[in-house]
Design a protein around this motif. Structure first.
Motif, PDB file in Angstrom:
ATOM      1  N   ILE A 184       0.829  -1.061  -0.113  1.00 22.05           N
ATOM      2  CA  ILE A 184       0.173  -0.043  -0.014  1.00 22.05           C
ATOM      3  C   ILE A 184       0.899   1.194  -0.186  1.00 22.05           C
ATOM      4  CG2 ILE A 184      -1.932  -0.986   1.232  1.00 22.05           C
ATOM      5  CD1 ILE A 184      -1.013   0.386   3.821  1.00 22.05           C
ATOM      6  N   CYS A 185       0.395   2.521  -0.095  1.00 21.60           N
ATOM      7  CA  CYS A 185       1.255   3.510   0.134  1.00 21.60           C
ATOM      8  C   CYS A 185       1.650   3.633   1.570  1.00 21.60           C
ATOM      9  CB  CYS A 185       0.328   4.710  -0.117  1.00 21.60           C
ATOM     10  SG  CYS A 185       1.141   6.447   0.420  1.00 21.60           S
ATOM     11  N   ASN A 186       2.983   3.815   1.554  1.00 25.94           N
ATOM     12  CA  ASN A 186       3.650   3.948   2.851  1.00 25.94           C
ATOM     13  C   ASN A 186       3.585   5.227   3.572  1.00 25.94           C
ATOM     14  OD1 ASN A 186       5.291   1.295   2.669  1.00 25.94           O
ATOM     15  ND2 ASN A 186       6.098   2.243   0.856  1.00 25.94           N
ATOM     16  N   HIS A 187       2.894   6.135   3.355  1.00 25.08           N
ATOM     17  CA  HIS A 187       2.460   7.506   3.846  1.00 25.08           C
ATOM     18  C   HIS A 187       3.730   7.850   4.670  1.00 25.08           C
ATOM     19  CE1 HIS A 187      -1.575   7.417   2.864  1.00 25.08           C
ATOM     20  NE2 HIS A 187      -1.368   5.946   3.278  1.00 25.08           N
ATOM     21  N   CYS A 188       4.844   7.829   3.703  1.00 22.08           N
ATOM     22  CA  CYS A 188       6.292   8.051   4.164  1.00 22.08           C
ATOM     23  C   CYS A 188       6.298   9.266   4.799  1.00 22.08           C
ATOM     24  CB  CYS A 188       7.132   8.392   2.764  1.00 22.08           C
ATOM     25  SG  CYS A 188       6.951   6.744   1.735  1.00 22.08           S
ATOM     26  N   SER A 189       7.652   9.445   5.750  1.00 17.30           N
ATOM     27  CA  SER A 189       7.713  10.375   6.385  1.00 17.30           C
ATOM     28  C   SER A 189       8.183  11.630   5.438  1.00 17.30           C
ATOM     29  CB  SER A 189       8.838  10.077   7.531  1.00 17.30           C
ATOM     30  OG  SER A 189       8.219   8.948   8.466  1.00 17.30           O
ATOM     31  N   TYR A 190       9.110  11.047   4.440  1.00 15.07           N
ATOM     32  CA  TYR A 190       9.590  11.918   3.751  1.00 15.07           C
ATOM     33  C   TYR A 190       9.005  11.674   1.893  1.00 15.07           C
ATOM     34  CZ  TYR A 190      12.546  12.885   7.351  1.00 15.07           C
ATOM     35  OH  TYR A 190      13.092  13.192   8.750  1.00 15.07           O
ATOM     36  N   PRO A 191       7.889  12.068   1.954  1.00 19.74           N
ATOM     37  CA  PRO A 191       7.326  11.412   0.889  1.00 19.74           C
ATOM     38  C   PRO A 191       7.791  11.873  -0.744  1.00 19.74           C
ATOM     39  CG  PRO A 191       5.456  12.368   2.351  1.00 19.74           C
ATOM     40  CD  PRO A 191       7.085  12.729   2.779  1.00 19.74           C
ATOM     41  N   ALA A 192       8.226  10.915  -1.572  1.00 19.80           N
ATOM     42  CA  ALA A 192       8.771  11.559  -2.847  1.00 19.80           C
ATOM     43  C   ALA A 192       7.778  12.114  -3.685  1.00 19.80           C
ATOM     44  CB  ALA A 192       9.267  10.296  -3.432  1.00 19.80           C
ATOM     45  N   CYS A 193       6.614  11.726  -3.558  1.00 14.78           N
ATOM     46  CA  CYS A 193       5.277  12.235  -4.212  1.00 14.78           C
ATOM     47  C   CYS A 193       5.190  13.752  -4.123  1.00 14.78           C
ATOM     48  CB  CYS A 193       4.145  11.509  -3.950  1.00 14.78           C
ATOM     49  SG  CYS A 193       3.743  11.458  -2.192  1.00 14.78           S
ATOM     50  N   LEU A 194       5.359  13.984  -2.810  1.00 15.37           N
ATOM     51  CA  LEU A 194       5.233  15.326  -2.209  1.00 15.37           C
ATOM     52  C   LEU A 194       6.198  16.275  -2.885  1.00 15.37           C
ATOM     53  CD1 LEU A 194       3.880  16.058   1.573  1.00 15.37           C
ATOM     54  CD2 LEU A 194       5.929  17.555   0.347  1.00 15.37           C
ATOM     55  N   ALA A 225       7.761  10.080  -9.647  1.00 12.25           N
ATOM     56  CA  ALA A 225       8.796  10.000  -8.132  1.00 12.25           C
ATOM     57  C   ALA A 225       8.553   9.146  -7.212  1.00 12.25           C
ATOM     58  CB  ALA A 225       8.447  11.486  -7.534  1.00 12.25           C
ATOM     59  N   CYS A 226       7.352   8.615  -6.912  1.00 10.99           N
ATOM     60  CA  CYS A 226       7.275   7.538  -5.954  1.00 10.99           C
ATOM     61  C   CYS A 226       7.807   6.366  -6.378  1.00 10.99           C
ATOM     62  CB  CYS A 226       5.599   7.420  -5.827  1.00 10.99           C
ATOM     63  SG  CYS A 226       5.541   6.004  -4.613  1.00 10.99           S
ATOM     64  N   PRO A 227       9.029   5.986  -5.538  1.00 10.56           N
ATOM     65  CA  PRO A 227       9.784   4.788  -5.856  1.00 10.56           C
ATOM     66  C   PRO A 227       8.779   3.484  -5.701  1.00 10.56           C
ATOM     67  CG  PRO A 227      10.363   5.700  -3.724  1.00 10.56           C
ATOM     68  CD  PRO A 227       9.352   6.697  -4.242  1.00 10.56           C
ATOM     69  N   TYR A 228       7.963   3.522  -5.036  1.00  8.16           N
ATOM     70  CA  TYR A 228       6.797   2.414  -4.844  1.00  8.16           C
ATOM     71  C   TYR A 228       5.619   2.246  -5.720  1.00  8.16           C
ATOM     72  CZ  TYR A 228       9.543   2.543  -0.413  1.00  8.16           C
ATOM     73  OH  TYR A 228      10.508   2.704   0.325  1.00  8.16           O
ATOM     74  N   LYS A 229       5.502   3.463  -6.476  1.00 11.62           N
ATOM     75  CA  LYS A 229       4.751   3.576  -7.592  1.00 11.62           C
ATOM     76  C   LYS A 229       3.159   3.489  -7.069  1.00 11.62           C
ATOM     77  CE  LYS A 229       7.751   4.622 -10.705  1.00 11.62           C
ATOM     78  NZ  LYS A 229       7.970   5.835  -9.997  1.00 11.62           N
ATOM     79  N   LYS A 230       2.916   4.292  -6.000  1.00 14.80           N
ATOM     80  CA  LYS A 230       1.683   4.078  -5.500  1.00 14.80           C
ATOM     81  C   LYS A 230       0.579   5.349  -5.614  1.00 14.80           C
ATOM     82  CE  LYS A 230       1.045   0.353  -3.847  1.00 14.80           C
ATOM     83  NZ  LYS A 230      -0.063  -0.626  -4.522  1.00 14.80           N
ATOM     84  N   PRO A 231       0.976   6.338  -6.501  1.00 11.11           N
ATOM     85  CA  PRO A 231       0.036   7.331  -6.740  1.00 11.11           C
ATOM     86  C   PRO A 231      -0.164   6.722  -8.290  1.00 11.11           C
ATOM     87  CG  PRO A 231       1.977   8.483  -6.052  1.00 11.11           C
ATOM     88  CD  PRO A 231       2.350   7.228  -6.375  1.00 11.11           C
ATOM     89  N   MET A 232      -1.644   6.932  -8.813  1.00 10.16           N
ATOM     90  CA  MET A 232      -2.028   6.433  -9.957  1.00 10.16           C
ATOM     91  C   MET A 232      -2.750   7.369 -10.743  1.00 10.16           C
ATOM     92  SD  MET A 232      -2.853   2.543  -8.143  1.00 10.16           S
ATOM     93  CE  MET A 232      -1.540   1.917  -7.503  1.00 10.16           C
ATOM     94  N   GLU A 279      -4.449  10.174  -8.326  1.00 15.62           N
ATOM     95  CA  GLU A 279      -5.125   9.418  -6.887  1.00 15.62           C
ATOM     96  C   GLU A 279      -4.290   8.541  -6.177  1.00 15.62           C
ATOM     97  OE1 GLU A 279      -8.959   8.062  -7.809  1.00 15.62           O
ATOM     98  OE2 GLU A 279      -9.661  10.050  -8.674  1.00 15.62           O
ATOM     99  N   LYS A 280      -4.417   8.483  -5.057  1.00 18.68           N
ATOM    100  CA  LYS A 280      -3.418   7.455  -4.192  1.00 18.68           C
ATOM    101  C   LYS A 280      -4.391   7.010  -3.102  1.00 18.68           C
ATOM    102  CE  LYS A 280      -0.328   8.723  -1.592  1.00 18.68           C
ATOM    103  NZ  LYS A 280      -1.099   8.676  -0.223  1.00 18.68           N
ATOM    104  N   CYS A 281      -3.801   5.996  -2.226  1.00 22.40           N
ATOM    105  CA  CYS A 281      -4.574   5.444  -1.028  1.00 22.40           C
ATOM    106  C   CYS A 281      -4.503   6.608   0.062  1.00 22.40           C
ATOM    107  CB  CYS A 281      -3.210   4.494  -0.544  1.00 22.40           C
ATOM    108  SG  CYS A 281      -3.431   4.209   1.103  1.00 22.40           S
TER     109      CYS A 281
END
Ligand code: SF4
Ligand code: SF4
Length: 410
Positions: free
Chosen positions: A167-177, A210-217, A226-228
């Protein structure tokens, strides 16, 4: 670029913004060893959030078969190759110097996806998957590396595969952001959930890149990404079932294999977890160290942690979960009395557990694991909600329930 501290890397790193304002962080532990790839989690998410026109290829939760599967195809190989190309031979860890609190896995001496970007034209190194990469969410399902010649046995199987739940990791340093030129992506202070503002998004797909986990779609029908959303209405406690208290997400609550435990942890100004010894996630990640981040070397400080699969060759796991793999597998295969009890909390309640205590029970017997004789006790773990009220009580030994002779009246 600002300097921020990434405890998973054991060092400061470059990031586009100063530390975010999150005081509490959405986090979870997934036990890979228990997943049966039933995809109930994927369907629970899809039937809640992504069932509308334009969302057909959107799987905010997906479960893929490693080493060959991936959604989108080859997402991790592609980003690992880009990073290696940018820093040939340099993507290494130094495990000689570790600090249990601030650098538990040692120090990553390579470059993150923020540090291989030029910081002017690109804030993050990434790539945009091709359209066909999104078409099959579970290609290579159950495909093993080899047919084992003489059956399989631990500690490592010679033919292997495993399921990776994502799932999206709701990262502390989000690449998407960091990558969004419209500043349409934000991280919530109250729970660290990362959201895309649909009003501001113009569908440039910089987050997808940018998201390395490819979670925005990307959604073609609205021309936005959109994303989780971390099921934030449930986290906020607006579902009537929990009477105002935080509730686990749909994918967690539906998990048939009982592999998922979700929570909210307290973090400090540097994004590090505040010590909270009786919090089950704090215990699993920071005390027992049985659960590890996925590809910590990317640098986003992801907040979903994995108990690695114990039958898989260690070099493969080390590149995926970092140098903590050997200790984590040992802690899982030979669990302490406390770890065994805390593992019983997985999927025991839809309410989020904020703390636990253990009541010691009688000795059940002895077993031999990896040549070591271990005593087993029927301890009981008790989980408490955010108000300190008991919400769940589970014992190590499952109770045997005898069905009545007359099963039903049909
Ligand atoms: S996993 Fe990707 S989409 Fe989710 S917060 Fe991290 S960078 Fe953003
Ligand atoms: S519901 Fe649980 S067991 Fe089933 S695929 Fe999802 S994570 Fe695995």
């Amino acid at each position: 670029m600002a300097k921020v501290y990434n405890w998973q890397l054991g060092r400061e790193m470059d990031y586009r913004f100063e530390n975010g304002p999150a005081k509490r962080q959405f986090a979870a532990v997934f036990n890979i060893n228990r997943c049966i790839a039933c995809q109930t989690c994927s369907m629970a998410c899809k039937s809640t959030w992504t069932f509308s026109p334009g969302q057909e290829l959107m799987w905010w939760n997906n479960v893929e078969t490693k080493p060959y599967g991936g959604y989108p195809a080859h997402w991790d190989i592609n980003i690992l190759e880009l990073q290696e190309k940018a820093n040939p031979g340099g993507q290494v860890w130094n495990t000689g110097r570790s600090d249990p609190v601030h650098a538990p896995y040692g120090t990553f001496e390579g470059k993150t996806i923020f540090e291989t970007a030029d910081g002017v034209n690109n804030m993050v190194t990434g790539y945009l998957p091709a359209e066909e990469d999104w078409k099959v969410p579970n290609l290579h399902e159950d495909t093993a590396t080899a047919a084992p010649a003489k059956g399989v046995s631990l500690p490592q199987h010679d033919g292997w595969f495993f399921y990776l739940q994502r799932i999206c990791n709701h990262c502390s340093y989000p690449a998407c952001l960091a990558a969004c030129p419209r500043n349409a992506i934000y991280k919530r202070e109250e729970d660290g959930i990362v959201l895309i503002d649909q009003e501001r998004c113009r569908g440039y797909r910089k987050c997808v890149e940018a998201c390395p986990y490819k979670k925005p779609m990307y959604r073609p029908s609205t021309r936005t990404s959109e994303k989780c959303i971390g099921c934030y209405p449930r986290i906020e406690g607006t579902d009537p079932l929990t009477e105002g208290l935080p509730m686990e997400t749909r994918c967690m609550a539906a998990c048939v294999g009982k592999i998922r435990l979700q929570g909210l942890v307290q973090v400090d100004d540097r994004g590090e977890w505040l010590e909270d010894r009786q919090h089950p996630l704090y215990y699993l990640v920071h005390v027992a160290r049985v659960a590890l981040p996925l590809y910590p070397q990317f640098g986003t400080q992801p907040n979903v942690y994995y108990i690695p699969p114990r039958w898989v060759p260690r070099p493969y796991l080390r590149q995926m979960f970092g140098p903590g793999v050997d200790d984590a597998i040992e802690a899982y295969v030979n669990p302490s009395r406390e770890t065994l009890a805390v593992l019983q909390l997985f999927r025991a309640s839809q309410r989020i557990v904020f703390s636990y205590k253990i009541e010691e029970g009688p000795k059940l017997g002895e077993i031999t694991v990896a040549g070591k004789v271990r005593e087993l006790f029927n301890d009981t773990v008790i989980g408490f909600d955010s108000e300190g009220r008991e919400i769940v009580r589970v014992s190590v030994q499952e109770p045997a329930i005898e069905r009545p002779g007359q099963l039903n009246s049909i």
